[in-house]
Scaffold this motif. Structure first.
Motif, PDB file in Angstrom:
ATOM      1  N   ALA A 128      -9.256  -0.674  -1.283  1.00 53.97           N
ATOM      2  CA  ALA A 128      -8.834  -1.074  -0.030  1.00 53.97           C
ATOM      3  C   ALA A 128     -10.683  -0.467   1.386  1.00 53.97           C
ATOM      4  N   SER A 129     -10.840  -1.220   1.462  1.00 57.05           N
ATOM      5  CA  SER A 129     -11.229  -0.889   2.392  1.00 57.05           C
ATOM      6  C   SER A 129     -10.604  -0.942   3.845  1.00 57.05           C
ATOM      7  N   GLU A 188     -11.418  -3.363   6.309  1.00 61.28           N
ATOM      8  CA  GLU A 188     -11.230  -4.767   6.596  1.00 61.28           C
ATOM      9  C   GLU A 188      -9.604  -5.473   5.655  1.00 61.28           C
ATOM     10  N   ASP A 189      -9.817  -4.395   4.726  1.00 66.56           N
ATOM     11  CA  ASP A 189      -8.992  -5.117   3.763  1.00 66.56           C
ATOM     12  C   ASP A 189      -7.478  -4.501   4.282  1.00 66.56           C
ATOM     13  N   GLN A 210      -8.826 -13.377  12.275  1.00 72.55           N
ATOM     14  CA  GLN A 210      -9.902 -12.618  10.962  1.00 72.55           C
ATOM     15  C   GLN A 210     -11.398 -11.949  12.039  1.00 72.55           C
ATOM     16  N   ASN A 212      -4.935  -7.841   5.632  1.00 73.74           N
ATOM     17  CA  ASN A 212      -3.438  -7.872   4.893  1.00 73.74           C
ATOM     18  C   ASN A 212      -2.116  -7.744   5.131  1.00 73.74           C
ATOM     19  N   TYR A 218       1.615  -0.900  -0.063  1.00 73.71           N
ATOM     20  CA  TYR A 218      -0.070  -0.046   0.158  1.00 73.71           C
ATOM     21  C   TYR A 218       0.803   0.846   0.508  1.00 73.71           C
TER      22      TYR A 218
END
Length: 378
Positions: A35-36, A38-39, A280, A43, A26
């Protein structure tokens, strides 16, 4: 210009968070635009708060920067001011949720920069009798406090007990201590009404204890958490709002592995799957995940968290608990953290639960009550 904005957005974060995002790829506005929250959490391993800051700055700030004059694009002070304004504007559009669960010890909360952070995995490790389960139960009870009171979340809790160490009588004793402490505060208005409604039964009923007896059951429960967190009694309707699960406790993660004779490769695979599943769940549900771990003796004959290097990187934050002197005194050392310096806190475990060390008699009552009143009104 977009590269400058991406750089500035990353500069809003601490160095370790910036490094994780850059390492995950990123580095440009387009990377963040796709991207969100959560992403980024999944990640790059950043917290929900950190992901929100950088995305608000990029998605909200860079568009307004496109309209500014070219000279200003090279003025870092102007860029920072514009991004900060966009960040603050979007933040004020929605009420910020409580991001931490307090431990009921101000010293420990300070060491953790506010308490146990939601959306992350926190490991509590230490030798027998260090107070790991006591702290976990205190967090479970504190999480059920109304949001208007002492930094509570007003949610429900899932407590996965692998050792049979959660004693109902002790839970009720700590709940009684919590209720008595809160009712001792001099508050008025809507907060006073919340206090009057608090009971030991209500505090205990907010915690659902799930007993597991072996490793297959533990694996099944952890991998079923996304579904379990959507079921009653973990999602119940409160008087004026829906209560959702805000804390998941696994006490302990090592117990079933120590009685399992799986080969090293299989053991590593299972630990990796648990590590990923717990992260998660924390990310997707914004719940705090607290994992209690036992202690073992390393090659240097020193005590350290069990499960070795296979588990060492599973948690975002790691607490190491030990006893000190007095039988009630405990020392919590923050040995691993994602967004605050390593720190140490001394607290006590008494009949009422986790508390700060007593202050001198002349200061104890007034200063403690003043602190609690201020915290209650936040």
């Amino acid at each position: 210009m977009e590269e400058a904005v991406a750089h500035l957005a990353l500069s809003q974060l601490c160095p370790s968070a910036r490094e994780r995002l850059v390492s995950a790829g990123y580095t440009a506005v387009d990377d963040f635009a796709r991207a969100s929250v959560e992403d980024l959490m999944l990640n790059a391993g950043v917290t929900r708060e950190e992901a929100g800051i950088v995305l608000r700055c990029v998605n909200g700030g860079w568009r307004s920067l496109l309209c500014t004059d070219a000279a200003s694009l090279h003025d870092e002070a102007v860029l920072k001011q514009r991004c900060t304004q966009a960040n603050n504007t979007q933040s004020s559009q929605a009420e910020a949720p409580c991001t931490h669960i307090p431990t009921f010890s101000q010293a420990l909360d300070d060491a953790l920069q506010g308490g146990v952070r939601r959306g992350t995995v926190t490991e509590v490790a230490g030798p027998p009798g260090a107070g790991k389960t006591q702290l976990a139960v205190q967090l479970a009870l504190t999480a059920s406090l109304p949001p208007e009171l002492l930094g509570g979340i007003g949610g429900t809790v899932l407590y996965v007990d692998t050792e049979g160490s959660v004693m109902p009588a002790r839970c009720r004793q700590m709940a009684r201590g919590l209720v008595d402490h809160v009712r001792g505060l001099s508050l008025s208005g809507s907060v006073a009404a919340e206090i009057e409604a608090m009971t030991v039964e209500a505090a205990v009923d907010n915690v659902a204890v799930l007993r597991v007896f072996d490793l297959p059951q533990l694996l099944a429960v952890v991998h079923s958490l996304p579904d379990l967190l959507q079921e009653a009694p973990l999602r119940v309707q409160g008087k004026d709002r829906a209560k959702e699960c805000c804390l998941v406790v696994v006490d302990s993660i090592a117990f079933n592995f120590r009685s399992d004779a799986s080969a090293y490769a299989k053991r590593a695979q299972l630990l990796a799957s648990l590590h990923l599943a717990l992260r998660q769940v924390a990310s997707a549900s914004n719940a705090a995940v607290v994992v209690v771990n036992q202690a073992t003796t390393g090659q240097d004959s020193q005590l350290s968290p069990a499960l070795g290097s296979l588990w060492a990187h599973a948690a975002h934050t790691r607490l190491w608990l030990t006893k000190r002197g007095n039988a009630e005194h405990r020392v919590a050392t923050v040995t691993k953290t994602i967004d605050c310096p390593q720190a140490e806190a001394v607290f006590v475990i008494c009949d009422d639960g986790v508390r700060d060390l007593d202050e001198p008699p002349s200061q104890n009552n007034n200063s403690r009550q003043q602190h609690d009143v201020v915290a209650a009104m936040r």
